[in-house]
Design a protein around this motif. Structure first.
Motif, mmCIF file in Angstrom:
data_model
loop_
_atom_site.group_PDB
_atom_site.id
_atom_site.type_symbol
_atom_site.label_atom_id
_atom_site.label_comp_id
_atom_site.label_asym_id
_atom_site.label_seq_id
_atom_site.Cartn_x
_atom_site.Cartn_y
_atom_site.Cartn_z
ATOM 1 N N HIS A 18 6.638 2.500 -7.586
ATOM 2 C CA HIS A 18 5.770 2.693 -6.434
ATOM 3 C C HIS A 18 5.291 1.312 -6.003
ATOM 4 O O HIS A 18 5.215 0.403 -6.829
ATOM 5 N N GLN A 19 4.977 1.186 -4.741
ATOM 6 C CA GLN A 19 4.527 -0.117 -4.252
ATOM 7 C C GLN A 19 3.359 -0.658 -5.075
ATOM 8 O O GLN A 19 3.255 -1.856 -5.323
ATOM 9 N N ALA A 68 8.496 6.354 -2.659
ATOM 10 C CA ALA A 68 8.340 6.375 -1.197
ATOM 11 C C ALA A 68 9.537 5.793 -0.453
ATOM 12 O O ALA A 68 9.436 5.441 0.716
ATOM 13 N N GLY A 69 10.636 5.673 -1.161
ATOM 14 C CA GLY A 69 11.821 5.195 -0.464
ATOM 15 C C GLY A 69 11.776 3.707 -0.176
ATOM 16 O O GLY A 69 11.053 2.948 -0.817
ATOM 17 N N ARG A 70 12.536 3.327 0.828
ATOM 18 C CA ARG A 70 12.669 1.905 1.133
ATOM 19 C C ARG A 70 11.401 1.363 1.783
ATOM 20 O O ARG A 70 10.811 1.972 2.666
ATOM 21 N N LEU A 71 11.026 0.198 1.284
ATOM 22 C CA LEU A 71 9.873 -0.487 1.835
ATOM 23 C C LEU A 71 10.419 -1.539 2.785
ATOM 24 O O LEU A 71 10.983 -2.542 2.355
ATOM 25 N N LEU A 115 -0.478 0.949 2.523
ATOM 26 C CA LEU A 115 -0.352 1.389 1.125
ATOM 27 C C LEU A 115 -1.151 0.482 0.198
ATOM 28 O O LEU A 115 -1.854 0.947 -0.704
ATOM 29 N N ALA A 116 -1.058 -0.823 0.456
ATOM 30 C CA ALA A 116 -1.787 -1.778 -0.381
ATOM 31 C C ALA A 116 -3.290 -1.570 -0.230
ATOM 32 O O ALA A 116 -4.036 -1.628 -1.205
ATOM 33 N N ALA A 117 -3.713 -1.321 1.011
ATOM 34 C CA ALA A 117 -5.143 -1.109 1.252
ATOM 35 C C ALA A 117 -5.627 0.127 0.506
ATOM 36 O O ALA A 117 -6.697 0.126 -0.100
ATOM 37 N N TRP A 118 -4.809 1.204 0.534
ATOM 38 C CA TRP A 118 -5.185 2.415 -0.188
ATOM 39 C C TRP A 118 -5.196 2.203 -1.697
ATOM 40 O O TRP A 118 -6.045 2.735 -2.392
ATOM 41 N N ALA A 119 -4.282 1.374 -2.175
ATOM 42 C CA ALA A 119 -4.251 1.076 -3.615
ATOM 43 C C ALA A 119 -5.541 0.367 -4.032
ATOM 44 O O ALA A 119 -6.145 0.679 -5.049
#
Ligand SMILES: [Zn+2]
Length: 479
Positions: free
Chosen positions: A80-81, A110-113, A127-131
């Motif tokens: 995952h990212q 989540a597939g390809r980033l 995604l990074a912000a949510w992490a």
């Protein structure tokens, strides 16, 4: 078409998102993904960090970036990212490295980033912000839980506190009495340093099994938990466990600490005792220290002691002479009184029931004159007067005082006359004076005091209320 070269990146962390997700599982999932994409694995990079969010150095991640920069990798596979990039600043870096080389990133979840288009980067940033949000909220939850535990007075866990068992609730059978001793001794005048030296001498270790320092001792004495207080972020709550020492004791301790700090900047022996610095060993000449010697009843009382070794372990004295402080001080004060006063100074009237106005006026004069004598003594003690000037001024003041005394004697009923000790005025001055003033007076008078070892028969010698032989004390006067 050449099969793309893949690098796998795995990371184990203790945060909520990664909970239960071992490196093995991440690795297997990534391998499956790469097989599906038709790639082959050229390298695996891993970090085992429990605080990726704090920005701690991650050697596996750094090595992966280097491999990308070196052109050894066409694509990266991660579970995952958030395994790869926890902070938005990481993401910026990662994009800066991957974009020019067109290195793709594939995630199991989540597939390809896609970091090559603005839309793909926006998704990655979100995604990074949510992490980050996940990590922050979990930190908040931990904080809230800790505060709740503190308010309930529960132990905070963590390192074991000296005097307590690991559970933070039960007292340690050996250490708890040491805590009490430390506090008691400091309140009764011992310094942190001398307590530390004594504990080390007795081979009593700290909670971590080390030697004590003055700071350790001071910290242990002041731990709120001993006094039934649970402290958290500077706030204090009533602890759920039974206190080792009372709140009164804590107040007293803090007062003694504060007093030492406000008067002298820092607490030292020199300012606590009248004779510190003046007393020397009669055998070896070493300057004697004041220690707290334990008495038969378990209490501590100060004593002069010739210390064999200093705090660095250097040999400084013979270590053979020790004497209780109080009788030595008492003797020296008596000798000072005797030296400063003429034996026939004053006879004064202990006024009982005579209330004539004239007598009262004479009493006031007498008091004023007594104060004048004290003033002379003060001037002498602060070196504003020489010993000769002191003697001259004193003879004049004493003569006046004696005249007043005689007048008073004549005007008073015979039976109310009392003999005031010859040293009254000096005594009074002494009693009024604070420790600083007294030490000044000792300093102008006394070169040094030598204490000699006891000899057979000294146990029978008496000086006032003390079992003490004054012959073993030698006073070297300055004048
Ligand atoms: Zn000595």
């Amino acid at each position: 078409m050449q099969r793309p070269r893949f690098a796998i990146y795995t990371r184990i962390s203790r945060d909520r998102v990664g909970a239960g997700l071992g490196v093995e599982r991440q690795q297997q999932d990534c391998q499956a993904l790469i097989a599906q994409l038709g790639g082959h694995i050229v390298g695996s990079y891993s970090d085992n960090d429990i605080s990726a969010y704090s920005g701690k150095h991650r050697p596996g991640y750094e090595a992966l970036l280097q491999a990308i920069k070196d052109g050894l990798v066409d694509a990266v596979a991660v579970w995952h990212q958030d395994r790869l990039l926890r902070r938005t600043i990481d993401l910026e870096n990662y994009i800066a490295v991957c974009q020019p080389l067109e290195v793709a990133t594939h995630t199991v979840k989540a597939g390809r980033l896609d970091l090559t288009t603005p839309a793909g980067r926006a998704v990655a940033k979100t995604l990074a912000a949510w992490a980050s949000y996940e990590v922050e909220t979990s930190t908040d939850r931990v904080k809230a839980a800790k505060l709740q535990a503190a308010k309930a007075g529960k132990s905070s866990g963590g390192n074991r506190a000296y005097g307590w068992l690991q559970n933070g609730v039960d007292q340690h059978p050996d250490e708890a009495p040491v805590v009490c001793e430390i506090v008691k001794r400091f309140i009764s005048g011992d310094s942190w340093n001398s307590i530390a030296l004594d504990l080390n001498k007795r081979r009593i270790p700290t909670a971590k099994g080390k030697m004590w320092t003055a700071i350790n001792v001071s910290n242990v004495a002041q731990l709120p938990r001993h006094y039934g207080v649970r402290s958290h972020n500077g706030q204090e709550y009533k602890a759920a466990w039974a206190p080792l020492l009372s709140q009164d004791t804590r107040d007293e301790l803090l007062l003694v600490i504060k007093r030492g700090q406000t008067i002298h900047g820092r607490r030292t022996h020199a300012r606590k005792h009248l004779l510190t610095g003046f007393v020397f060993c009669g055998i070896c000449g070493n300057k004697m220290n004041i220690i707290n010697a334990q008495q038969r009843d378990g209490s501590y009382s100060p004593a002069f002691s010739c210390r064999k070794k200093d705090h660095r372990g250097q040999e400084v004295g013979c270590g053979k002479v020790k004497r209780k402080k109080d009788p030595v001080e008492d003797l020296l004060i008596d000798c000072i009184m005797y030296r400063l006063d003429t034996p026939d100074l004053a006879r004064m009237i202990a006024n009982q029931g005579t209330d004539t106005a004239e007598l009262k006026a004479r009493m006031r004069d007498y008091d004023t004159q007594s104060l004048r004598l004290q003033e002379i003594l003060s001037l002498y003690s602060t070196n504003e007067m020489t010993f000769d000037e002191y003697k001259t001024a004193k003879v004049a003041a004493t003569a006046r005082l004696e005249a007043l005394g005689r007048e008073l004697e004549q005007k008073s009923p015979r039976n109310s006359m009392g003999l005031i000790p010859a040293d009254q005025s000096v005594r009074e001055a002494w009693d009024y004076g604070d420790l600083h003033w007294r030490r000044q007076l000792v300093d102008v008078l006394v070169e040094k005091v030598l204490i000699y070892p006891k000899r057979p028969g000294d146990g029978k010698a008496r000086y006032k209320q003390w079992i003490f032989n004054p012959e073993r004390i030698e006073i070297a006067w300055k004048n």
